[in-house]
Design a protein around this motif. Structure first.
Motif, short mmCIF file in Angstrom:
data_model
loop_
_atom_site.label_atom_id
_atom_site.label_comp_id
_atom_site.label_asym_id
_atom_site.label_seq_id
_atom_site.Cartn_x
_atom_site.Cartn_y
_atom_site.Cartn_z
N LYS A 178 0.49 -1.30 -0.09
CA LYS A 178 -0.03 -0.20 -0.03
C LYS A 178 0.98 1.16 0.04
O LYS A 178 0.66 2.23 -0.56
N VAL A 179 1.79 1.17 0.73
CA VAL A 179 2.77 2.55 0.98
C VAL A 179 3.54 2.71 -0.47
O VAL A 179 3.55 3.72 -1.16
N ASP A 180 3.87 1.53 -1.34
CA ASP A 180 4.61 1.46 -2.37
C ASP A 180 3.95 2.02 -3.61
O ASP A 180 3.89 2.78 -4.44
N GLY A 181 2.34 1.50 -3.34
CA GLY A 181 1.43 2.00 -4.40
C GLY A 181 0.89 3.36 -4.33
O GLY A 181 0.99 4.05 -5.26
N LEU A 182 0.64 3.78 -3.05
CA LEU A 182 0.43 5.27 -2.85
C LEU A 182 1.61 6.15 -3.45
O LEU A 182 1.17 7.27 -4.12
N MET A 183 2.81 5.75 -3.07
CA MET A 183 3.95 6.62 -3.51
C MET A 183 4.34 6.67 -4.89
O MET A 183 4.11 7.58 -5.75
N LYS A 184 3.88 5.48 -5.79
CA LYS A 184 4.04 5.38 -7.15
C LYS A 184 2.85 5.97 -7.63
O LYS A 184 3.14 6.89 -8.76
N SER A 185 1.65 6.22 -6.99
CA SER A 185 0.41 6.83 -7.59
C SER A 185 0.68 8.06 -7.89
O SER A 185 -0.08 8.96 -8.75
N VAL A 186 1.34 8.89 -7.03
CA VAL A 186 1.71 10.26 -7.13
C VAL A 186 3.19 10.61 -7.64
O VAL A 186 3.61 11.75 -7.60
N GLY A 187 4.08 9.50 -8.02
CA GLY A 187 5.19 9.80 -8.63
C GLY A 187 6.38 10.05 -7.67
O GLY A 187 7.15 10.89 -7.88
N LEU A 188 6.10 9.48 -6.28
CA LEU A 188 7.10 9.75 -5.32
C LEU A 188 8.37 8.50 -5.05
O LEU A 188 7.87 7.47 -5.32
N LYS A 189 9.48 9.03 -4.87
CA LYS A 189 10.46 8.28 -4.65
C LYS A 189 11.15 8.64 -3.52
O LYS A 189 11.21 9.78 -2.97
N GLU A 190 11.64 7.52 -2.41
CA GLU A 190 12.29 7.76 -1.19
C GLU A 190 13.41 8.79 -1.49
O GLU A 190 14.26 8.95 -2.40
N ASN A 191 13.36 9.97 -0.34
CA ASN A 191 14.38 10.88 -0.26
C ASN A 191 14.23 11.85 -1.60
O ASN A 191 15.28 12.85 -1.60
N GLU A 192 13.33 11.85 -2.29
CA GLU A 192 12.86 12.72 -3.63
C GLU A 192 11.88 13.63 -3.48
O GLU A 192 11.39 14.17 -4.46
N TYR A 193 11.34 13.75 -2.09
CA TYR A 193 10.32 14.74 -1.77
C TYR A 193 10.38 15.34 -0.64
O TYR A 193 10.95 14.77 0.12
N ILE A 194 9.73 16.47 -0.37
CA ILE A 194 9.76 17.00 0.76
C ILE A 194 8.22 17.10 1.51
O ILE A 194 7.21 17.07 0.78
N VAL A 195 8.21 17.24 2.83
CA VAL A 195 6.80 17.15 3.39
C VAL A 195 6.59 18.34 4.33
O VAL A 195 7.41 18.67 5.08
N PHE A 196 5.38 19.03 4.16
CA PHE A 196 5.06 19.97 4.97
C PHE A 196 3.61 19.49 5.86
O PHE A 196 2.87 18.63 5.10
N HIS A 197 3.64 19.72 7.17
CA HIS A 197 2.64 19.14 7.82
C HIS A 197 1.95 20.37 8.71
O HIS A 197 2.68 21.27 9.20
#
Length: 195
Positions: free
Chosen positions: A44-63
């Protein structure tokens, strides 16, 4: 001999661990010792990340943790803002993210919040929001979809290059994003909302 660990959203290890054990018992090391994603959750984690084109360490998060500013998040609360105040807040948040974005070049930006209304509002094209039902565990704890989404969000936050928590009037510094950064030994920074 058994060793017991209690893990919570509160970051207490740095307060309770003797200095000589501080390298052995970090939040990240304890988390990784206690938890391993099941194949189903990992997919599920991999699928969610893939669905929005994310790769580990290649995005930043705002919370952002609004409590009752946009929605009735807390059990005994009411929405504390007017539509005009919510619109102004949205503009200020976008300006704050935009000011930090410049230093990250083309890294993707992923936005997390406790507010479904805020997350579903129009955002600039460079800001992404993960799908799923957001809710407060105290209010929606029996809803497995909300509980699972909360955990998936934590893991996806922990895979970012860095995690920012925006704080300011009506935005509270929650421990959720800080813990996400700590469990993966990622940079974490609280930044003030631009006026």
């Amino acid at each position: 001999e058994r060793e017991y660990h209690v893990y919570s959203a509160q970051t207490l290890l740095n307060l309770s661990t003797p200095q000589e054990l501080s390298d052995k018992y970090t939040d990240g090391k304890v988390f990784r010792k206690l938890f391993k994603l099941s194949d189903g959750l990992a997919n599920k984690v991999d699928g969610l990340m893939k669905s929005v084109g994310l790769k580990e360490n290649e995005y930043i998060v705002f919370h952002l943790r609004f409590l009752n500013f946009f929605d009735q998040v807390e059990i005994d609360g009411e929405v504390t803002s007017t539509p005009e105040e919510r619109e102004q807040m949205l503009k200020r948040v976008h300006a704050t993210i935009g000011s930090v974005r410049a230093q990250w070049g083309d890294k993707k930006i992923l936005l997390f919040s406790d507010s479904p209304t805020f997350l579903s509002a129009p955002h600039p094209d460079y800001i992404q929001v993960l799908p799923g039902k957001v809710g407060h565990v105290a209010k929606h704890g029996k809803n497995s979809e909300v509980v699972e989404k909360t955990f998936l969000d934590l893991i996806i936050m922990s895979r970012a290059a860095t995690v920012y928590s925006i704080i300011g009037p009506n935005i509270y510094g929650g421990g959720f994003s800080r813990e996400a950064a700590l469990i993966a030994d990622k940079p974490y920074e609280k930044i003030p909302l631009l006026v």
